[in-house]
Design a protein around this motif. Structure first.
Motif, PDB file in Angstrom:
ATOM      1  N   GLY A  33       0.736   2.363  -4.274  1.00 33.24           N
ATOM      2  CA  GLY A  33      -0.236   3.403  -3.955  1.00 33.24           C
ATOM      3  C   GLY A  33       0.351   4.398  -2.984  1.00 33.24           C
ATOM      4  O   GLY A  33       1.016   4.020  -2.019  1.00 33.24           O
ATOM      5  N   ALA A  34       0.116   5.681  -3.246  1.00 37.06           N
ATOM      6  CA  ALA A  34       0.610   6.712  -2.338  1.00 37.06           C
ATOM      7  C   ALA A  34      -0.235   7.973  -2.490  1.00 37.06           C
ATOM      8  O   ALA A  34      -0.836   8.218  -3.536  1.00 37.06           O
ATOM      9  N   GLY A  35      -0.249   8.754  -1.417  1.00 36.87           N
ATOM     10  CA  GLY A  35      -0.994  10.004  -1.439  1.00 36.87           C
ATOM     11  C   GLY A  35      -0.069  11.197  -1.298  1.00 36.87           C
ATOM     12  O   GLY A  35       1.110  11.052  -0.981  1.00 36.87           O
ATOM     13  N   ARG A  62      10.082   8.096   3.745  1.00 35.60           N
ATOM     14  CA  ARG A  62      10.401   7.724   5.124  1.00 35.60           C
ATOM     15  C   ARG A  62      11.373   6.541   5.188  1.00 35.60           C
ATOM     16  O   ARG A  62      12.170   6.452   6.124  1.00 35.60           O
ATOM     17  N   GLY A  98       2.570   3.792   0.768  1.00 33.94           N
ATOM     18  CA  GLY A  98       3.386   4.708   1.563  1.00 33.94           C
ATOM     19  C   GLY A  98       3.074   4.661   3.038  1.00 33.94           C
ATOM     20  O   GLY A  98       3.931   5.007   3.867  1.00 33.94           O
ATOM     21  N   SER A  99       1.864   4.244   3.381  1.00 36.06           N
ATOM     22  CA  SER A  99       1.445   4.235   4.788  1.00 36.06           C
ATOM     23  C   SER A  99       0.342   3.198   4.969  1.00 36.06           C
ATOM     24  O   SER A  99      -0.364   2.861   3.999  1.00 36.06           O
ATOM     25  N   SER A 123      -2.294   3.846   6.239  1.00 31.83           N
ATOM     26  CA  SER A 123      -3.564   4.557   5.978  1.00 31.83           C
ATOM     27  C   SER A 123      -4.029   4.347   4.536  1.00 31.83           C
ATOM     28  O   SER A 123      -5.185   4.620   4.210  1.00 31.83           O
ATOM     29  N   ASP A 124      -3.140   3.868   3.654  1.00 31.45           N
ATOM     30  CA  ASP A 124      -3.511   3.589   2.261  1.00 31.45           C
ATOM     31  C   ASP A 124      -4.155   2.206   2.096  1.00 31.45           C
ATOM     32  O   ASP A 124      -4.679   1.886   1.026  1.00 31.45           O
TER      33      ASP A 124
HETATM   34  C1  RP5 Z   1       1.837   9.188   1.870  1.00 34.33           C
HETATM   35  O1  RP5 Z   1       1.318  10.103   2.763  1.00 34.33           O
HETATM   36  C2  RP5 Z   1       1.101   7.918   2.105  1.00 34.33           C
HETATM   37  O2  RP5 Z   1       1.041   7.168   0.935  1.00 34.33           O
HETATM   38  C3  RP5 Z   1      -0.264   8.370   2.567  1.00 34.33           C
HETATM   39  O3  RP5 Z   1      -1.198   8.357   1.493  1.00 34.33           O
HETATM   40  C4  RP5 Z   1      -0.030   9.808   3.027  1.00 34.33           C
HETATM   41  C5  RP5 Z   1      -0.346  10.018   4.461  1.00 34.33           C
HETATM   42  O4  RP5 Z   1       0.419   9.137   5.247  1.00 34.33           O
HETATM   43  P1  RP5 Z   1       0.133   8.985   6.803  1.00 34.33           P
HETATM   44  O5  RP5 Z   1       0.311  10.350   7.401  1.00 34.33           O
HETATM   45  O6  RP5 Z   1      -1.282   8.481   6.936  1.00 34.33           O
HETATM   46  O7  RP5 Z   1       1.139   7.984   7.307  1.00 34.33           O
HETATM   47  O8  RP5 Z   1       3.201   8.995   2.025  1.00 34.33           O
END
Ligand code: RP5
Length: 167
Positions: A70-72, A47, A16-17, A19-20
């Motif tokens: 992977g995503a948070g 997004r 997702g980002s 940061s993952d």
């Molecule tokens: C999720 O939001 C992403 O997978 C990530 O784990 C989390 C934070 O994203 P960022 O704010 O670091 O872009 O969509």
């Protein structure tokens, strides 16, 4: 995020980002241990949802055999990916700054009947990579031998830990 090798990628790694990436890179590394090339992309279910549909819907035709997502947080990436493809999808819950990844874990694991996602543990992207190697290798004798060797090494390392016990 340099993951492309000369060989054709068989696994798609989505996150997702960026940061993952430190977590998701361990999936790429696990696949590389078995000589399996992967391609990595930042695509978000929230997004960039249209990019996700395009990627997931075309993944099989482009030669990919398995997708690791992977995503948070509100982690819809694996589930939405699974909605757009019949390739096996492995979900990796990523722990964020709050809730220790429980939010992500529950978002990914509780899929509705008919749309499976194989969910690994929180931040367990290495296991996702190993599972992907097993999926890709399921009909491949040479790959099966590598996986068998990996299990033997794992057992040897486990037995060796007895040597470090006192007494
Ligand atoms: C999720 O939001 C992403 O997978 C990530 O784990 C989390 C934070 O994203 P960022 O704010 O670091 O872009 O969509």
């Amino acid at each position: 995020m340099k993951t492309e090798k000369s060989a054709k990628p068989l696994a798609g790694i989505l996150m997702g980002s960026d940061s993952d990436w430190p977590v998701m890179k361990t999936a790429v590394d696990a696949l590389a241990e078995f000589g399996i090339a992967a391609e990595a992309r930042v695509i978000s279910a929230h997004r960039t949802p249209r990019d996700l549909e395009q990627y997931a819907a075309s993944a099989r035709a482009r030669g990919l055999r398995v997708l690791i997502c992977g995503a948070g947080g509100a982690a819809h990436l694996p589930g939405v990916t699974a909605a757009f493809t019949t390739l096996p999808v492995i979900g990796v819950p990523i722990s964020g700054k709050v809730l220790d990844g429980m939010d992500s874990l529950l978002s990914i694991v509780q899929m509705p009947p008919g749309v499976p996602v194989a969910t690994v543990g929180v931040n367990a992207a290495r296991n996702a990579g190993l599972l992907a190697a097993q999926i890709i290798g399921s009909g491949d004798t040479a790959m099966q031998k590598k996986l068998d060797q990996f299990k033997i090494k794992l057992a040897e390392e486990s037995r060796a830990r007895n040597k470090t016990l006192a007494g």
